[in-house]
Motif scaffolding. Structure first.
Motif, PDB file in Angstrom:
ATOM      1  N   PRO A   1      -3.562   4.918   7.656  1.00 14.35           N
ATOM      2  CA  PRO A   1      -2.921   4.853   6.341  1.00 14.35           C
ATOM      3  C   PRO A   1      -3.876   4.962   5.154  1.00 14.35           C
ATOM      4  O   PRO A   1      -3.480   5.389   4.076  1.00 14.35           O
TER       5      PRO A   1
ATOM      6  N   LEU B   1     -15.149   1.292   5.867  1.00 18.78           N
ATOM      7  CA  LEU B   1     -14.277   1.211   7.045  1.00 18.78           C
ATOM      8  C   LEU B   1     -14.424  -0.135   7.748  1.00 18.78           C
ATOM      9  O   LEU B   1     -14.748  -0.221   8.926  1.00 18.78           O
TER      10      LEU B   1
ATOM     11  N   LEU C   1     -11.047   3.225  -8.952  1.00 21.85           N
ATOM     12  CA  LEU C   1     -11.145   3.600  -7.534  1.00 21.85           C
ATOM     13  C   LEU C   1     -11.442   5.101  -7.402  1.00 21.85           C
ATOM     14  O   LEU C   1     -12.297   5.511  -6.619  1.00 21.85           O
TER      15      LEU C   1
ATOM     16  N   MET D   1     -22.583  14.586  -0.449  1.00 15.46           N
ATOM     17  CA  MET D   1     -22.289  15.597   0.573  1.00 15.46           C
ATOM     18  C   MET D   1     -22.743  16.986   0.128  1.00 15.46           C
ATOM     19  O   MET D   1     -23.141  17.811   0.947  1.00 15.46           O
TER      20      MET D   1
ATOM     21  N   HIS E   1       0.799  -1.216   0.000  1.00 19.50           N
ATOM     22  CA  HIS E   1       0.000   0.000   0.000  1.00 19.50           C
ATOM     23  C   HIS E   1       0.846   1.287   0.000  1.00 19.50           C
ATOM     24  O   HIS E   1       0.569   2.218  -0.759  1.00 19.50           O
TER      25      HIS E   1
ATOM     26  N   VAL F   1     -20.984  10.204   5.635  1.00 17.90           N
ATOM     27  CA  VAL F   1     -21.676   9.348   4.661  1.00 17.90           C
ATOM     28  C   VAL F   1     -20.857   8.141   4.191  1.00 17.90           C
ATOM     29  O   VAL F   1     -21.409   7.170   3.714  1.00 17.90           O
TER      30      VAL F   1
ATOM     31  N   GLN G   1      -6.567   6.872   5.086  1.00 15.45           N
ATOM     32  CA  GLN G   1      -7.389   8.087   5.155  1.00 15.45           C
ATOM     33  C   GLN G   1      -7.592   8.660   3.751  1.00 15.45           C
ATOM     34  O   GLN G   1      -6.661   8.609   2.917  1.00 15.45           O
TER      35      GLN G   1
ATOM     36  N   GLY H   1     -12.120   8.957   7.370  1.00 15.27           N
ATOM     37  CA  GLY H   1     -11.364   7.832   7.902  1.00 15.27           C
ATOM     38  C   GLY H   1     -10.179   8.344   8.701  1.00 15.27           C
ATOM     39  O   GLY H   1     -10.129   9.515   9.116  1.00 15.27           O
TER      40      GLY H   1
ATOM     41  N   LEU I   1     -19.357  17.367   7.130  1.00 13.45           N
ATOM     42  CA  LEU I   1     -18.730  16.042   6.984  1.00 13.45           C
ATOM     43  C   LEU I   1     -18.914  15.224   8.263  1.00 13.45           C
ATOM     44  O   LEU I   1     -19.256  14.046   8.229  1.00 13.45           O
TER      45      LEU I   1
ATOM     46  N   LEU J   1     -16.624  21.271  -2.034  1.00 17.21           N
ATOM     47  CA  LEU J   1     -17.746  21.592  -1.136  1.00 17.21           C
ATOM     48  C   LEU J   1     -17.727  23.068  -0.740  1.00 17.21           C
ATOM     49  O   LEU J   1     -18.763  23.728  -0.700  1.00 17.21           O
TER      50      LEU J   1
HETATM   51  C1  HEM Z   1     -17.028  14.121   0.708  1.00 11.70           C
HETATM   52  C2  HEM Z   1     -16.397  13.287  -0.071  1.00 11.70           C
HETATM   53  C3  HEM Z   1     -15.584  12.092   0.389  1.00 11.70           C
HETATM   54  C4  HEM Z   1     -15.682  11.351   1.528  1.00 11.70           C
HETATM   55  C5  HEM Z   1     -16.651  11.549   2.690  1.00 11.70           C
HETATM   56  C6  HEM Z   1     -14.654  10.320   1.452  1.00 11.70           C
HETATM   57  C7  HEM Z   1     -14.420   9.375   2.437  1.00 11.70           C
HETATM   58  C8  HEM Z   1     -13.407   8.424   2.386  1.00 11.70           C
HETATM   59  C9  HEM Z   1     -13.106   7.484   3.432  1.00 11.70           C
HETATM   60  C10 HEM Z   1     -13.881   7.354   4.747  1.00 11.70           C
HETATM   61  C11 HEM Z   1     -12.028   6.753   3.046  1.00 11.70           C
HETATM   62  C12 HEM Z   1     -11.287   5.694   3.872  1.00 11.70           C
HETATM   63  C13 HEM Z   1     -11.554   4.272   3.426  1.00 11.70           C
HETATM   64  C14 HEM Z   1     -10.842   3.237   4.281  1.00 11.70           C
HETATM   65  O1  HEM Z   1     -10.196   3.558   5.276  1.00 11.70           O
HETATM   66  O2  HEM Z   1     -10.960   2.047   3.964  1.00 11.70           O
HETATM   67  C15 HEM Z   1     -11.660   7.211   1.731  1.00 11.70           C
HETATM   68  C16 HEM Z   1     -10.612   6.700   0.994  1.00 11.70           C
HETATM   69  C17 HEM Z   1     -10.292   7.135  -0.272  1.00 11.70           C
HETATM   70  N1  HEM Z   1     -10.843   8.199  -0.953  1.00 11.70           N
HETATM   71 FE1  HEM Z   1     -12.316   9.387  -0.286  1.00 11.70          FE
HETATM   72  N2  HEM Z   1     -13.985  10.466   0.271  1.00 11.70           N
HETATM   73  C18 HEM Z   1     -14.500  11.546  -0.406  1.00 11.70           C
HETATM   74  C19 HEM Z   1     -14.079  12.056  -1.624  1.00 11.70           C
HETATM   75  C20 HEM Z   1     -13.036  11.545  -2.364  1.00 11.70           C
HETATM   76  C21 HEM Z   1     -12.566  12.090  -3.607  1.00 11.70           C
HETATM   77  C22 HEM Z   1     -13.121  13.356  -4.290  1.00 11.70           C
HETATM   78  C23 HEM Z   1     -11.579  11.266  -4.058  1.00 11.70           C
HETATM   79  C24 HEM Z   1     -10.727  11.359  -5.303  1.00 11.70           C
HETATM   80  C25 HEM Z   1     -11.128  11.818  -6.449  1.00 11.70           C
HETATM   81  C26 HEM Z   1     -11.387  10.236  -3.060  1.00 11.70           C
HETATM   82  C27 HEM Z   1     -10.455   9.228  -3.145  1.00 11.70           C
HETATM   83  C28 HEM Z   1     -10.206   8.294  -2.156  1.00 11.70           C
HETATM   84  C29 HEM Z   1      -9.201   7.265  -2.272  1.00 11.70           C
HETATM   85  C30 HEM Z   1      -8.274   7.043  -3.470  1.00 11.70           C
HETATM   86  C31 HEM Z   1      -9.249   6.527  -1.095  1.00 11.70           C
HETATM   87  C32 HEM Z   1      -8.396   5.315  -0.730  1.00 11.70           C
HETATM   88  C33 HEM Z   1      -7.111   5.757  -0.029  1.00 11.70           C
HETATM   89  C34 HEM Z   1      -6.243   4.591   0.413  1.00 11.70           C
HETATM   90  O3  HEM Z   1      -6.745   3.486   0.607  1.00 11.70           O
HETATM   91  O4  HEM Z   1      -5.026   4.818   0.583  1.00 11.70           O
HETATM   92  N3  HEM Z   1     -12.294  10.435  -2.061  1.00 11.70           N
HETATM   93  N4  HEM Z   1     -12.504   8.248   1.356  1.00 11.70           N
END
Ligand code: HEM
Length: 402
Positions: A349, A292, A237, A249, A98, A287, A351, A346, A282, A362
């Motif tokens: 690592p 998780l 992804l 959101m 990762h 949401v 996050q 989140g 948030l 937003l």
């Molecule tokens: C309000 C909007 C968003 C919320 C609430 C949100 C929430 C989250 C959460 C809770 C995780 C953690 C998942 C885990 O620990 O298993 C996550 C991971 C991730 N999010 Fe977001 N996300 C949002 C928007 C975005 C956007 C706009 C992108 C990219 C275009 C994005 C890309 C990612 C990626 C790539 C991961 C995985 C990171 C990793 O595993 O290293 N997210 N998101």
């Protein structure tokens, strides 16, 4: 220490009964000594971490795995049944894989790089609002603003031609729908997305444009045929993680502000409050809780409960974000609150990689919407709005007028 606390009657995931509150069972789970055990999907038992400190502890502990390909994993893998061999990038990876994979893309999501997108995001939001205002109203802010904004920003980020936005947005929304969607339709959308991004990544690898995918094409993790497939998995992804979350959101954020006019008045009087208001939204909605979920790769003690190797844990960020031990008066929506500790993105690592982008979108959309349409109001009573309360929580339409 609590070893294998008795199985409780609740099943996970749980549903909300009020759009502005987490599922009602969460309060009891937070008060349960140690971590409660409930029945998860397919009848498998899962622990649920509901207190803020326990959720953080689970998400920050490298002994918990995100690899859903393991037969003991307590939740299914997205797309596995449709496309054998497909594995969502990053979010399902464990160490040591990762870290290097995340570092390869992290710079693209750093604050400085995301700030460069500000004029473009502003232009996208203004263009969509011009179209909304060109009509007499009412308008549906989900289909006219929230989803197209999120889709057009992803086009900008990934260098996707805007003429392809409708197709990839529709297919991605099918994959992330929280209500039941026909399995054939999901399979069809998934295959279309893979074919689309395969062709796009092949072109980026040849042409190497000055955009995110063009720059990644120069990285050793993304070279050759295997590297192209890794890039396709990353694209899927990014659109799956970034499209529906940000759109939901946006819609829920507008709804919460319209339903709390005192808080909206604070915001319109002082737009400098918008970043704090976004953090509060948030926290308030949390949401993206379902990803998780983890599997213990060793015996681990969390919150006084022993979780044995192979057992699953769901980290309930929506419960943690309403924990009175972490937030004073947690059920009150307060745009002036100090929210640095919320877990809506989140923790640890995995996050959210896109958090800076989501925040930018937003802030711009809420600021611009209430500045340009100060008389905005709901065109449908809140209780009649089409909330979707299935594998996640969202609202599928938000009719407004002005
Ligand atoms: C309000 C909007 C968003 C919320 C609430 C949100 C929430 C989250 C959460 C809770 C995780 C953690 C998942 C885990 O620990 O298993 C996550 C991971 C991730 N999010 Fe977001 N996300 C949002 C928007 C975005 C956007 C706009 C992108 C990219 C275009 C994005 C890309 C990612 C990626 C790539 C991961 C995985 C990171 C990793 O595993 O290293 N997210 N998101």
């Amino acid at each position: 220490m609590h070893d294998q606390s008795p199985l409780r009657a609740e099943t996970w995931p749980m549903s909300r009964t009020c759009p502005f509150s987490p599922p009602p069972d969460y309060a009891g789970l937070r008060e349960h000594p140690g971590l409660a055990r409930v029945t998860g999907p397919s009848g498998r038992t899962v622990f649920v971490a509901a207190r803020h400190e326990d959720v953080r502890a689970v998400l920050g502990d490298a002994r918990f795995s995100s690899d859903r390909s393991h037969p003991d994993f307590p939740w299914m893998r997205v797309g596995e049944a449709v496309f054998p061999g497909f594995r969502p990038s990053l979010i399902e990876m464990d160490p040591p894989e990762h870290g290097p994979a995340r570092r390869a893309v992290a710079g693209e999501f750093a604050i400085r790089r995301i700030r460069e997108l500000r004029p473009k995001v502003q232009c996208i939001v203004d263009g969509l609002l011009d179209d909304v205002l060109a009509g007499a109203g009412p308008a549906d802010l989900v289909s006219a603003l929230a989803v197209p904004m999120s889709g057009l920003v992803l086009c900008e980020l990934l260098g996707i031609p805007t003429s392809d936005r409708q197709e990839f947005t529709t297919n991605t929304m099918v994959l992330t729908a929280h209500d039941s969607v026909d399995a054939d339709r999901v399979a069809e959308s998934f295959r279309s997305l893979i074919a689309y991004f395969d062709a796009l990544c092949a072109a980026k690898m040849t042409e190497r444009p000055e955009d995110l995918l063009g720059r990644l094409a120069g990285h050793q993790l993304f070279s050759g045929d295997e590297g192209r497939w890794a890039m396709v998995e990353l694209c899927i992804l990014l659109v799956v993680a970034g499209l529906e979350t940000t759109a939901t959101m946006t819609a829920l954020g507008v709804l919460a502000l319209l339903e709390h006019p005192d808080q909206l008045a604070l915001l319109t009087a002082d737009p400098g409050l918008t970043p704090a208001a976004v953090e509060e939204l948030l926290r308030f909605f949390s949401v993206a809780e379902l990803p998780l979920i983890r599997r213990a790769t060793a015996d681990v003690e969390i919150g006084g409960t022993l979780i044995r190797e192979g057992e699953g844990v769901a980290a309930l960020s929506a419960a943690a974000n309403r924990d009175p031990a972490a937030f004073a008066d947690p059920d009150t929506f307060d745009v002036t609150r100090d929210n640095r500790r919320h877990l809506a993105f989140g923790s640890g690592p995995h996050q959210c990689l896109g958090k800076n982008l989501a925040r930018l979108e937003l802030c711009i959309v809420l600021d611009t919407l209430f500045r340009r349409i100060p008389t905005l109001r709901l065109a449908t009573p809140r209780d009649e709005l089409p909330f979707v309360n299935g594998s996640g929580f969202s609202v599928s339409a938000l009719p407004v007028t002005w």
